[in-house]
Motif scaffolding. Structure first.
Motif, PDB file in Angstrom:
ATOM      1  N   LYS A  20       0.832  -1.198   0.000  1.00  0.00           N
ATOM      2  CA  LYS A  20       0.000   0.000   0.000  1.00  0.00           C
ATOM      3  C   LYS A  20       0.872   1.255   0.000  1.00  0.00           C
ATOM      4  O   LYS A  20       2.002   1.232   0.496  1.00  0.00           O
ATOM      5  CB  LYS A  20      -0.903   0.007   1.237  1.00  0.00           C
ATOM      6  N   PRO A  21       0.357   2.362  -0.546  1.00  0.00           N
ATOM      7  CA  PRO A  21       1.127   3.611  -0.506  1.00  0.00           C
ATOM      8  C   PRO A  21       1.328   4.083   0.931  1.00  0.00           C
ATOM      9  O   PRO A  21       0.522   3.799   1.821  1.00  0.00           O
ATOM     10  CB  PRO A  21       0.253   4.585  -1.297  1.00  0.00           C
ATOM     11  N   VAL A  22       2.406   4.795   1.160  1.00  0.00           N
ATOM     12  CA  VAL A  22       2.735   5.338   2.469  1.00  0.00           C
ATOM     13  C   VAL A  22       2.963   6.841   2.337  1.00  0.00           C
ATOM     14  O   VAL A  22       3.673   7.293   1.431  1.00  0.00           O
ATOM     15  CB  VAL A  22       3.992   4.657   3.055  1.00  0.00           C
ATOM     16  N   LEU A  23       2.368   7.610   3.234  1.00  0.00           N
ATOM     17  CA  LEU A  23       2.545   9.053   3.252  1.00  0.00           C
ATOM     18  C   LEU A  23       3.725   9.426   4.133  1.00  0.00           C
ATOM     19  O   LEU A  23       3.890   8.887   5.231  1.00  0.00           O
ATOM     20  CB  LEU A  23       1.278   9.748   3.768  1.00  0.00           C
ATOM     21  N   VAL A  24       4.540  10.357   3.640  1.00  0.00           N
ATOM     22  CA  VAL A  24       5.670  10.885   4.415  1.00  0.00           C
ATOM     23  C   VAL A  24       5.483  12.395   4.509  1.00  0.00           C
ATOM     24  O   VAL A  24       5.974  13.157   3.680  1.00  0.00           O
ATOM     25  CB  VAL A  24       7.015  10.534   3.762  1.00  0.00           C
ATOM     26  N   PRO A  25       4.752  12.868   5.523  1.00  0.00           N
ATOM     27  CA  PRO A  25       4.432  14.302   5.611  1.00  0.00           C
ATOM     28  C   PRO A  25       5.451  15.068   6.448  1.00  0.00           C
ATOM     29  O   PRO A  25       6.200  14.504   7.237  1.00  0.00           O
ATOM     30  CB  PRO A  25       3.069  14.292   6.306  1.00  0.00           C
ATOM     31  N   ASP A  26       5.442  16.383   6.264  1.00  0.00           N
ATOM     32  CA  ASP A  26       6.247  17.270   7.094  1.00  0.00           C
ATOM     33  C   ASP A  26       5.579  18.643   7.127  1.00  0.00           C
ATOM     34  O   ASP A  26       4.648  18.917   6.362  1.00  0.00           O
ATOM     35  CB  ASP A  26       7.675  17.387   6.567  1.00  0.00           C
TER      36      ASP A  26
END
Length: 253
Positions: A20-26
């Motif tokens: 599954k896609p993974v979000l890497v936020p900042d």
């Protein structure tokens, strides 16, 4: 040999997550300091989407970001003109209304999700779970809920931007959230949702702290921790300023 099934069981969640896609936020700032000259700010929420195998899908996925302030109980009063005078005629209490709420998305929320899914994730101002105090008729609760949303919208505390998220190359995204000058202090959360064909397929959260600093922080802490001394100081200061104004007026006239 018994260790192999156990190892596979421990790695199973990671193997599933890899599909599954993974979000890497900042966030551009993890802390926002409010001083006497604070007149608002803009917070940049950005990040990337990591797809399985590093290959984005052929179709365009959507993203919604939410900046949410601490929840608080609030009493909403309704004013009516009675005998030519505007006065508080009715009121309704909400147990857990967000002190601040702003959402930005690639497209309007109604085009991304059905109403049930949007309500589950509280995406959109109209889908906030305000938790009325109870005991009031449904018509009254809806009227006061609409009044609360309208009031905080005009104050800049509740906002929606239907085209506020930009996606580059199907991987990088960015959104700007405006923080008004009267923003409440406290612990905030920045939530990012990846949406595909009406479903939320990934989500991530980052924390933000908005607090007062300098003299404003000293006054706020004193008002909260030493209420009696703070109240007496305010009364004494008001009396002193009133006496000084009266003395200046007498000298002039």
């Amino acid at each position: 040999m018994r260790r192999a099934p156990l190892l596979l069981a421990l790695l199973a969640p990671l193997l599933i997550a890899a599909d599954k896609p993974v979000l890497v936020p900042d966030i551009s700032a993890r802390q926002v300091q409010i001083r006497y000259s604070f007149n608002g700010a803009q917070l940049l929420l950005f990040g990337a989407v990591v797809y399985p195998g590093g290959r984005p899908p052929d179709r365009q996925l959507d993203i919604a970001v939410v900046l949410r302030g601490p929840v608080q109980p609030i009493l909403v009063r309704e004013k009516q003109k009675i005998a030519g005078i505007w006065m508080n005629a009715d009121s309704n209490r909400f147990r857990s209304a967000p002190s601040f709420y702003a959402v930005a998305s690639t497209r309007p929320i109604n085009d991304l999700l059905d109403s049930r899914t949007a309500a589950i994730y509280e995406l959109g101002v109209q889908n906030l779970q305000l938790s009325p105090g109870g005991g009031a008729l449904p018509e009254k609760e809806r009227r006061f809920e609409a009044g609360l949303l309208d009031l905080r919208g005009r104050q800049g505390l509740y906002a929606e931007n239907d085209h506020g998220v930009e996606i580059t190359g199907g991987v990088l995204y960015r959104a700007t959230i405006t923080i008004p000058s009267q923003v409440p202090v406290g612990a905030y959360t920045a939530e990012t949702f990846l949406i595909d064909r009406g479903k939320v397929i990934a989500a991530a959260t980052r924390d933000i702290q908005i607090d007062k600093s300098g003299f404003e922080r000293f006054v706020a802490v004193a008002a909260r921790r030493q209420r009696v001394a703070y109240g007496l100081t305010c009364v004494a200061l008001s009396l002193g300023l009133g006496w000084a104004a009266a003395a200046a007026f007498r000298r002039r006239f």
